[in-house]
Design a protein around this motif. Structure first.
Motif, PDB file in Angstrom:
ATOM      1  N   VAL A 185      23.309   2.036   9.430  1.00 17.61           N
ATOM      2  CA  VAL A 185      23.366   1.416  10.754  1.00 17.61           C
ATOM      3  C   VAL A 185      24.618   0.549  10.799  1.00 17.61           C
ATOM      4  O   VAL A 185      24.743  -0.419  10.034  1.00 17.61           O
ATOM      5  N   ILE A 186      25.553   0.919  11.653  1.00 23.13           N
ATOM      6  CA  ILE A 186      26.807   0.196  11.771  1.00 23.13           C
ATOM      7  C   ILE A 186      26.797  -0.614  13.057  1.00 23.13           C
ATOM      8  O   ILE A 186      26.674  -0.053  14.155  1.00 23.13           O
ATOM      9  N   PHE A 187      26.888  -1.930  12.936  1.00 22.04           N
ATOM     10  CA  PHE A 187      27.007  -2.792  14.113  1.00 22.04           C
ATOM     11  C   PHE A 187      28.436  -2.679  14.643  1.00 22.04           C
ATOM     12  O   PHE A 187      29.376  -3.162  14.011  1.00 22.04           O
ATOM     13  N   ASN A 234      25.620   7.753  18.594  1.00 19.77           N
ATOM     14  CA  ASN A 234      25.834   6.444  19.203  1.00 19.77           C
ATOM     15  C   ASN A 234      24.526   5.944  19.805  1.00 19.77           C
ATOM     16  O   ASN A 234      23.695   6.728  20.273  1.00 19.77           O
ATOM     17  N   ALA A 235      24.353   4.626  19.821  1.00 18.04           N
ATOM     18  CA  ALA A 235      23.222   3.990  20.506  1.00 18.04           C
ATOM     19  C   ALA A 235      23.769   2.807  21.284  1.00 18.04           C
ATOM     20  O   ALA A 235      24.432   1.939  20.712  1.00 18.04           O
ATOM     21  N   THR A 236      23.497   2.780  22.585  1.00 12.87           N
ATOM     22  CA  THR A 236      24.036   1.726  23.446  1.00 12.87           C
ATOM     23  C   THR A 236      22.966   0.866  24.081  1.00 12.87           C
ATOM     24  O   THR A 236      23.279  -0.134  24.717  1.00 12.87           O
ATOM     25  N   ASN A 237      21.696   1.233  23.931  1.00 12.89           N
ATOM     26  CA  ASN A 237      20.612   0.362  24.401  1.00 12.89           C
ATOM     27  C   ASN A 237      19.474   0.415  23.394  1.00 12.89           C
ATOM     28  O   ASN A 237      19.483   1.224  22.458  1.00 12.89           O
ATOM     29  N   ILE A 250      23.989   5.719  12.432  1.00 16.04           N
ATOM     30  CA  ILE A 250      23.812   5.295  13.825  1.00 16.04           C
ATOM     31  C   ILE A 250      24.841   4.215  14.106  1.00 16.04           C
ATOM     32  O   ILE A 250      24.886   3.187  13.422  1.00 16.04           O
ATOM     33  N   ALA A 251      25.672   4.472  15.096  1.00 17.74           N
ATOM     34  CA  ALA A 251      26.637   3.470  15.556  1.00 17.74           C
ATOM     35  C   ALA A 251      25.957   2.633  16.629  1.00 17.74           C
ATOM     36  O   ALA A 251      25.761   3.089  17.765  1.00 17.74           O
ATOM     37  N   ALA A 252      25.565   1.413  16.272  1.00 17.80           N
ATOM     38  CA  ALA A 252      24.831   0.530  17.180  1.00 17.80           C
ATOM     39  C   ALA A 252      25.834  -0.358  17.910  1.00 17.80           C
ATOM     40  O   ALA A 252      26.393  -1.284  17.322  1.00 17.80           O
ATOM     41  N   HIS A 253      26.054  -0.098  19.166  1.00 15.89           N
ATOM     42  CA  HIS A 253      27.064  -0.817  19.946  1.00 15.89           C
ATOM     43  C   HIS A 253      26.452  -2.112  20.479  1.00 15.89           C
ATOM     44  O   HIS A 253      25.659  -2.112  21.416  1.00 15.89           O
ATOM     45  N   VAL A 254      26.822  -3.223  19.862  1.00 15.51           N
ATOM     46  CA  VAL A 254      26.267  -4.535  20.189  1.00 15.51           C
ATOM     47  C   VAL A 254      27.380  -5.420  20.736  1.00 15.51           C
ATOM     48  O   VAL A 254      28.566  -5.164  20.526  1.00 15.51           O
TER      49      VAL A 254
END
Length: 516
Positions: free
Chosen positions: A434-436, A486-489, A509-513
């Protein structure tokens, strides 16, 4: 038997089961020696920092040192940051560093360097096998030295001619050193000090953070002693059914406020806490005024045994039921941030998972929200050199292939050692990454304000930002053979995480925060 064969077979005889390698010309005979040694699994890493971080992760899971294979002084320097982290984690590690043939060294070839001078300060033990007859015996000595008295990385330099010459022989069998037992006089003095203190605390690390050690920590707490871990630790058993200690805060002012009023600080398996950095007007030693420190034992000591002896001396009953209940949060929704990521991790992380935490500023919510998750083990960045997360996860996963490993990493930290993804794909490692993704060295933006360095202008902002150009983590991961999304929400991330844990092999999972 060549010197290389003597070295490799001796390490295998002593139980070394993995070699994380980035070899060069001077290590070719070591490569063929490993080819003939089925007891050691050899793993190619595309960067030495991956090899050393993976050896750290492997040892944190097994308790035994892994071997690295590094190419001369330059290769050692490339792997040096994660050797530093391993030293701060008291991780046994055997770094085998190839060197030029002894007769060739006087000609100062382009890759010649002072390997002993480079590696010595970061090694608990370092020697060079300049004669083939010594290679096996020095390998046994290196293995023994990696256990201490304070466990940590050791370095064995192997010149190329020692590797290729015949005349090697296995080193004699060594006995694994044990951690030191409690000192009765110190335990008695500590028990007396606790009984006379108004607000005692104890800082723990090492074997005190195993499940058995935490059971003893619960007994110490029952005697009125507040129990805290170091801010960062090599490994801690966590989750339902286990005692939850407090944790030292990272920022100096927060730690001092949290410890306010403490008049006795016991130390078990670690050292008196210090701030990570110096700040204007803030203390370096995290010891409240009027608080007396008392070291029961440092990292060379079996800290679980220290806690048991202390609890016995304080007259606490053997069974204390202060353990965490299982709590599983509902599905998060809305914006994706560190809190909603932490909720999903707590929901879906399987029992027995290992967590490699290089999440920097975004990692804390995940840590806090998994205190009552299914039982798991959490491994942290002990030396502060970011870029450990994915290599550590690789090594942990290969040490325990039947258990899932979760890596949480910042995007800045992940870019240091993203080559670990390639090795994960090659080895089919069961790692969920999991990459923030916030396109920023976020922790440095926080520290910029705390150090009083002034308001950042365009140059400072550029030095702390990763958004120009943006890093496409999905493409980067897929290019190295690891499936990624990608995950944006919050809903997207929760679904992706559930699928990733259910899948075989590595996932990302690229977690776009938000950046702030």
């Amino acid at each position: 038997m060549t010197g290389a064969e003597a070295l490799v077979s001796t390490l295998a005889d002593h139980g070394v089961k993995a070699c994380f390698a980035n070899p060069g010309t001077s290590e070719m005979h070591l490569v063929t020696a490993l080819d003939h040694e089925p007891r050691i699994k050899s793993v190619l890493c595309l960067f030495e920092g991956v090899a050393t971080g993976a050896a750290d992760g492997h040892a944190r899971v097994t308790g035994d040192p892994a071997m690295t294979l590094l190419h001369l002084g330059a290769g050692y320097l490339n792997g040096g940051a994660n050797i530093h982290n391993a030293r701060r984690a008291w991780t046994p590690m055997i770094n085998v560093i190839g060197d030029h043939a002894v007769p060739h060294q006087r000609y100062d070839a382009p890759l010649t360097s002072d390997i002993t001078g480079m590696a010595g300060p970061n090694s608990n033990w370092i020697k060079s096998a300049d004669k083939v007859s010594t290679a096996g015996e020095l390998a046994a000595e290196a293995w023994e030295a990696s256990f201490g008295p304070v466990p940590g990385p050791v370095s064995l330099v192997l010149p190329a001619d020692t590797a290729w010459l015949e005349g090697g022989r296995p080193g004699k069998a060594r006995t694994r050193p044990s951690l030191r037992k409690p000192d009765d006089a110190r335990i008695d003095a500590a028990a007396k000090a606790v009984k006379s203190a108004s607000k005692p605390v104890i800082i723990i690390n090492g074997t005190a953070l195993t499940e058995a050690g935490l059971a003893q920590a619960a007994r110490v707490k029952a005697a009125g002693v507040r129990v805290l871990t170091d801010t960062f630790f090599p490994r801690q058993a966590r989750g339902a059914g286990r005692f939850i200690p407090d944790r030292m805060q990272y920022f100096a002012e927060g730690a001092m406020s949290d410890l306010g009023g403490a008049d006795l600080m016991l130390i078990a398996g670690t050292q008196v806490p210090v701030a990570f950095f110096a700040y204007p007007g803030k203390p370096s030693l995290l010891l409240p005024e009027g608080c007396t420190p008392m070291v029961l034992g440092g990292p060379e000591t079996d800290s679980a045994a220290l806690l048991e002896a202390l609890a016995d001396a304080l007259g606490v009953k053997k069974e204390v039921t202060d353990v965490a209940p299982l709590e599983t949060p509902g599905m998060p929704s809305g914006d994706l941030n560190a809190m909603t990521v932490g909720a999903s991790i707590s929901r879906h992380m399987p029992e027995g998972a290992f967590v490699s935490d290089d999440g920097v500023s975004n990692g804390l919510p995940s840590f806090l929200m998994t205190q009552r998750a299914r039982p798991h083990d959490w491994m942290m960045l002990t030396g502060g050199a970011i870029g450990q997360g994915m290599p550590l996860a690789l090594g942990a996963s290969l040490a325990a292939p039947d258990r899932k490993t979760l890596c949480i990493s910042g995007d800045g930290a992940g870019m240091y050692t993203n080559q670990a993804l390639w090795s994960m794909a090659r080895e089919s490692a069961n790692v969920v990454n999991v990459i923030f993704v916030n396109h920023s060295y976020r922790i440095l933006n926080i520290e910029l304000a705390r150090t009083g360095a002034g308001n950042p202008g365009p140059v400072a902002q550029d030095l702390l930002g990763l958004g120009h150009p943006e890093i496409d983590w999905v493409k980067l991961s897929e290019a190295q053979g690891v499936p990624a999304v990608n995950a944006t929400n919050a809903e997207e991330f929760d679904t992706a995480l559930e699928r990733a844990f259910a899948a075989d092999g590595p996932q990302l999972i690229a977690a776009h925060v938000p950046a702030r």
